[in-house]
Design an enzyme around this catalytic site. Structure first.
Site, PDB file in Angstrom:
ATOM      1  CE  LYS A  69      -3.889   0.257   2.194  1.00 15.58           C
ATOM      2  NZ  LYS A  69      -5.004   0.263   3.179  1.00 15.58           N
TER       3      LYS A  69
ATOM      4  CD  GLU B  96     -19.274  -5.560   8.305  1.00 17.49           C
ATOM      5  OE1 GLU B  96     -18.532  -4.601   8.021  1.00 17.49           O
ATOM      6  OE2 GLU B  96     -19.307  -6.617   7.616  1.00 17.49           O
TER       7      GLU B  96
ATOM      8  NE  ARG C 213     -20.697  -5.469   4.978  1.00 21.92           N
ATOM      9  CZ  ARG C 213     -19.546  -4.964   4.529  1.00 21.92           C
ATOM     10  NH1 ARG C 213     -19.279  -5.003   3.241  1.00 21.92           N
ATOM     11  NH2 ARG C 213     -18.681  -4.437   5.339  1.00 21.92           N
TER      12      ARG C 213
END
Length: 643
Positions: free
Chosen positions: A287, A373, A401
């Protein structure tokens, strides 16, 4: 205005077909120019930086090798796709990124034929890619589906559910596992690249299939299966991993250096031409690659404000008040000091929810479960069932979700899980995919659920305290993104009585029932209405469920117009008020009721103030609503009572 970077090769590429004219040796220069362009763009617009910088070479290689858009390239999540947007006909608009009327910060089907699937939430790419691949297979059409999944998306169960069913897509499915945090594989080098190129080559795959065929015919089934398993494990040992993916039905290749085009290109070409499938290519990237500040602090440069390219310093305005997420985190720390049973759970958003603050104080009582979640909610339910006091801090849009778990594992069992719902309401540049529009509607419909909304940061602290002490079932508080109002926060929080609002301002003609942070706009509207001779009451209702029925009854009986306002979709607070008024027969005597809520559309990204104005949830809209109601009201009032 600063001078744009010099990008002579990139200037010749408008769509991926233009890249086909370049030699492979020129792609290194193209990637360097693309990285320079992306840094310059995000420095002027803000947005997601680190993830996009990490896939520069991968983006170039994929568009060079595959035939997009006929080959469907699906990014997971979409914030990796800024370089993809630049190469797919949108460079002339790229500096409108995340601005009103401009490009989305995520992939979006309506924006380009090169965005076959919208991806602003994570872990959907493999499922969608299987759908594209099987559709082509059933229609006997050419074309592969390539899912690029990374940046934490593999921590969600949906990705593994999809991989478990990937075999039906055959060789039309390619999954690129973008391992950008080194969580799966060690650093890779020339030997690994050579093995990946060899093991993905057509000659090796044809030889492998031939040997498998001979073994299947010549050996009894137990031995042939054992031989196939031995071959898989041998490749896994040679390549440093991949056994899990082989067990899920993929032909695994990797890991390979995602920044080395000499390694990437031949492997992608082999995979493109392979009869074997589905294929999974494990690519290791960094990243923030190529921009020193982002490499040094990938967490701080994941999402950025506008910044100075030379120094990396972000242009952050001085906050006038603490952010709601930090108010929540500090309030939770205070509760954690009082009660050792309090624990915090987040789903890959510790800093975004303020749970990172609690983690510093109580690391053993903080749990980041990744992008999971569903697990977070049921994990919290288990903790609650065993006598703990869990706070489950999840963005409103992400809690969607886990709705089945909220219903079955929490609400039906009446377990005291405490939901801290961040990013409630509209969220500006992140647009409709991240807006917290539906949580009141989907939570307040559940028996046993208590739903609160904070009107300012002091109210939020009081509500966190109220939640900590509430053991009679599930309870939720919603609060917005961004800064608070600047009110002082009590040193000692107050426990709020469940289902009770309070009067902020007393009047006689108009009653505004506010839920959440639209309270400030309600007060502005009341000031304007007073100048027109319309005495106005404002109630901060605090609770969408249970409703303060006593307060609503009194205001309905003593006011000519009753307006509800909330930062949520239809079916929420206003709908519950209307239902109760109807059940009680309180609308029969001519009371004018109006509900202000988010419109029945998915609003595009823009400045939050503009979004709320467009939604009709600002002071002018409240005033206009009241005046419209009065023009259609023929019922008279005497002494503050309906005649």
């Amino acid at each position: 205005m600063t001078q744009r970077p010099h990008t002579p090769l990139l200037d010749t590429v408008n769509v991926p077909a233009d890249m086909k004219r370049l030699s492979q040796e020129q792609l290194r220069q193209l990637a360097d120019e693309l990285r320079t362009e992306m840094i310059d763009v995000v420095s002027t617009t803000g947005g997601h930086l680190g993830a996009g910088l990490g896939v520069i070479e991968l983006t170039v290689a994929l568009h060079y090798v595959f035939d997009t858009p006929d080959d469907r390239l699906i990014w997971d999540v979409g914030h990796q796709a800024y370089p993809h947007k630049i190469l797919t006909g949108r460079r002339d608009r790229i500096r409108s990124l995340r601005q009103g009327g401009g490009l989305s910060g995520f992939t979006k089907r309506a924006e380009s034929e090169y965005d076959p699937f919208g991806a602003a939430h994570s872990s959907t790419s493999i499922s969608a890619a299987i759908g594209f691949a099987v559709a082509n297979k059933l229609k006997d059409q050419p074309g592969k589906a390539i899912a690029v999944i990374g940046d934490g998306s593999m921590s969600a169960g949906m990705a593994y559910e999809a991989m478990n069913n990937a075999a039906q897509a055959g060789n039309r499915l390619v999954v690129i596992l973008n391992d950008n945090d080194m969580s799966i594989a060690p650093p890779v080098g020339a030997l690994s690249a050579y093995l990946s190129r060899l093991l993905s080559s057509r000659k090796f795959l044809e030889l492998r299939e031939a040997i498998k065929g001979i073994a299947k015919k010549a050996l009894p089934p137990p031995l042939s299966r054992a031989a196939a398993r031995a071959e898989e494990y041998a490749r896994g040992m040679a390549q440093g991993g991949g056994t899990l993916f082989e067990e899920l039905g993929f032909y695994y290749v990797g890991p390979i250096d995602g920044h080395n085009l000499e390694h990437l290109l031949p492997v992608l070409e082999n995979v493109r031409d392979a009869a074997e499938g589905p294929m999974l290519i494990h690519v290791v990237t960094q990243k923030g690659k190529g921009y020193a500040p982002a490499e040094a602090a990938p967490d701080k440069y994941h999402g950025v404000q506008k910044f100075d390219v030379i120094s990396g310093a972000q242009h952050k305005s001085t906050p006038k008040a603490p952010a709601y997420q930090n108010v929540f985190g500090d309030a939770l720390i205070a509760e954690g000091k009082r009660d050792p049973r309090i624990v915090a759970i987040t789903a890959a958003m510790p800093s975004g929810t303020g749970v990172d603050r609690f983690n510093k104080a109580f690391p053993d009582r903080t749990f980041d479960v990744g992008i999971a979640e569903q697990h977070a909610v049921t994990f919290a339910a288990g903790l609650a069932a065993q006598g703990m006091r869990p706070f489950c801090a999840i963005y409103s849009t992400f809690l969607q979700r886990a709705y089945d778990q909220v219903v079955h594992d929490v609400a039906i069992q009446n377990l005291p899980v405490r939901f801290a719902i961040d990013r409630a309401g509209l969220v500006g540049a992140d647009g409709c995919t991240h807006a917290g529009a539906f949580d009141v509607a989907y939570l307040a419909t559940l028996p046993n659920m208590v739903v609160m909304a904070a009107s300012d940061e002091n109210e939020l602290a009081n509500m966190v305290h109220t939640m900590a002490l509430h053991d009679d079932g599930p309870i939720a508080v919603r609060y917005p993104r961004g800064e608070g109002t600047g009110v002082a926060i009590q040193a000692v929080p107050t426990r709020l009585p469940i289902g009770k609002g309070h009067i902020v301002r007393e009047g006689k003609t108009v009653a505004i029932l506010s839920l959440g942070t639209r309270l400030q706009e309600a007060e502005k509207a009341a000031d304007e209405l007073e100048t027109k001779g319309l005495s106005t009451t404002i109630a901060d209702m605090r609770f969408a469920k249970p409703l303060d029925q006593e307060l609503i009854r009194r205001l309905a009986a003593t006011h000519e117009v009753l307006v509800t306002i909330e930062e949520g979709a239809a079916g929420g607070f206003g709908a519950h008020v209307l239902t109760w008024l109807s059940d009680e027969g309180l609308t029969d005597a001519g009371l004018k009721v109006r509900t202000l809520r988010l419109p029945d559309i998915f609003q595009d990204h823009d400045n939050p103030a503009k979004q709320y104005a467009e939604a009709g949830l600002d002071a002018p809209a409240i005033v206009a609503t009241v005046l419209e109601a009065l023009r259609h009201n023929s019922v008279g009032f005497v002494g503050g009572q309906r005649a």
